[in-house]
Enzyme design. Structure first.
Site, PDB file in Angstrom:
ATOM      1  N   HIS A   1      -7.695  -5.516  -0.528  1.00  0.00           N
ATOM      2  CA  HIS A   1      -6.522  -4.791  -0.053  1.00  0.00           C
ATOM      3  C   HIS A   1      -6.079  -5.343   1.308  1.00  0.00           C
ATOM      4  CE1 HIS A   1      -3.899  -1.257  -0.123  1.00  0.00           C
ATOM      5  NE2 HIS A   1      -4.111  -1.170   1.182  1.00  0.00           N
TER       6      HIS A   1
ATOM      7  N   ASP B   1      -9.740  -4.079  -5.306  1.00  0.00           N
ATOM      8  CA  ASP B   1      -8.948  -3.062  -4.618  1.00  0.00           C
ATOM      9  C   ASP B   1      -8.913  -1.812  -5.488  1.00  0.00           C
ATOM     10  OD1 ASP B   1      -7.118  -1.536  -3.200  1.00  0.00           O
ATOM     11  OD2 ASP B   1      -5.521  -3.039  -3.229  1.00  0.00           O
TER      12      ASP B   1
ATOM     13  N   SER C   1       0.843  -1.190   0.000  1.00  0.00           N
ATOM     14  CA  SER C   1       0.000   0.000   0.000  1.00  0.00           C
ATOM     15  C   SER C   1       0.887   1.251   0.000  1.00  0.00           C
ATOM     16  CB  SER C   1      -0.960  -0.051   1.188  1.00  0.00           C
ATOM     17  OG  SER C   1      -1.972   0.908   1.072  1.00  0.00           O
TER      18      SER C   1
END
Length: 317
Positions: free
Chosen positions: A284, A254, A158
């Site tokens: 995610h 995601d 991320s």
């Protein structure tokens, strides 16, 4: 494919608890961190490694905490510098404990997990500077972590994937060190308003929402000018040649999926070897944060372990 049943359970629970979505009036960063701390706990059954030590290194604005995972054996070992996620605003070393230990043992590599400065108290470029400084420190002080300075890779998930990509760019542009691999898991590489389909199709209800990403983009950049800086958003880079080989892993459901795949294609177009994988049915956070709840996380861990072993083997030649 349909949402994986394990991912569906997480999404359903998050909806009940109000996780995974930005509130109507965004909480302060401190409140967001406290909410996250209350809903996440360290698993009891942690993978075994040779040793784990919390220490610091001298960063550009003071000491930066790191957690060093060392495999069994004498070393020196290859080293994997890892950056946690959390929108540059929340998160800590703890949430990646399982994945860092798994990679450490599986790849027989020292993992250096970096607790970089967080926004909004420390906006851009603080996190990027800390992360690149960590890479340089490992290269210049390998004995401190029993590492081989000729075999260094970076990775993150991320916002951590963003910082890994940025560290690779900085290493190319600012005099090294040479990196064996960059591992980008669900990386943030563009902006929520860039118009990618995954931001439209999975904007809410899939653990990470567009509203949450919008909020993170109010905390990290100092102003709109930062959004054109490739050291904040690597998809803004005009030249991606000369970067280390990349492993780019993403989840089907995601908002960040498409920008990761776009970056992978841009790297390929620039002549960079890329292994890109989309994990169908997942959401995610599959690599680190949710690895104990998603059985397919083990496949992603194995992919990274195999890629690191192969990349380090090339460095031995």
């Amino acid at each position: 494919m349909p949402l994986h049943p394990e991912a569906q359970e997480i999404v359903s629970r998050a909806a009940i608890l109000g996780q995974g979505e930005a509130p109507a009036v965004p909480a302060s960063a401190a409140e967001m961190r406290e909410q996250f701390r209350q809903v996440w706990s360290m698993p009891d059954d942690l993978p075994s490694v040779g040793g784990v030590v919390d220490t610091v290194f001298p960063g550009p604005a003071g000491d930066v905490p790191i957690r060093v995972y060392t495999p069994e054996g004498e070393g020196p070992f290859p080293v994997f510098v890892w950056f946690h996620g959390g929108g540059w605003t929340i998160g800590s070393l703890d949430e990646n404990e399982v994945s860092c230990r798994t990679v450490c043992a599986g790849a027989n590599v020292v993992v250096v997990s970096v607790d970089y400065r967080l926004a909004p108290e420390n906006p851009y470029p603080a996190a990027a500077e800390d992360c690149y400084a960590a890479v340089r420190w490992v290269h210049e002080n390998p004995e401190a972590v029993n590492a081989d300075p000729a075999r260094i890779a970076v990775g993150g998930e991320s916002a951590g994937g963003n910082l890994a990509a940025v560290a690779a760019l900085k290493a190319r542009d600012l005099g090294g060190p040479r990196l064996a691999l960059q591992v980008l898991v669900s990386p943030v590489l563009g902006h929520p308003d860039d118009g990618r389909a995954s931001y439209r199709d999975y904007s809410e209800g899939y653990f990470l929402s567009k509203a949450s990403m919008d909020w993170f983009f109010t905390t990290y950049p100092r102003d709109a000018r930062d959004l054109e800086d490739p050291y904040l958003l690597p998809l803004r880079a005009k030249d991606l040649s000369g970067l280390p080989p990349a492993v780019v892993l993403g989840a089907e459901y995601d908002v960040l999926r498409d920008e990761g795949e776009d970056y992978a294609e841009a790297l390929r177009a620039a002549g960079v070897p890329v292994d890109m994988v989309r994990y169908e049915g997942l959401i995610h956070g599959f690599f680190g944060l949710l690895s104990r709840e998603l059985s397919d996380s083990a496949k992603a861990h194995r992919r990274v372990i195999d890629a690191l072993r192969a990349a380090y083997a090339k460095g031995d030649r």
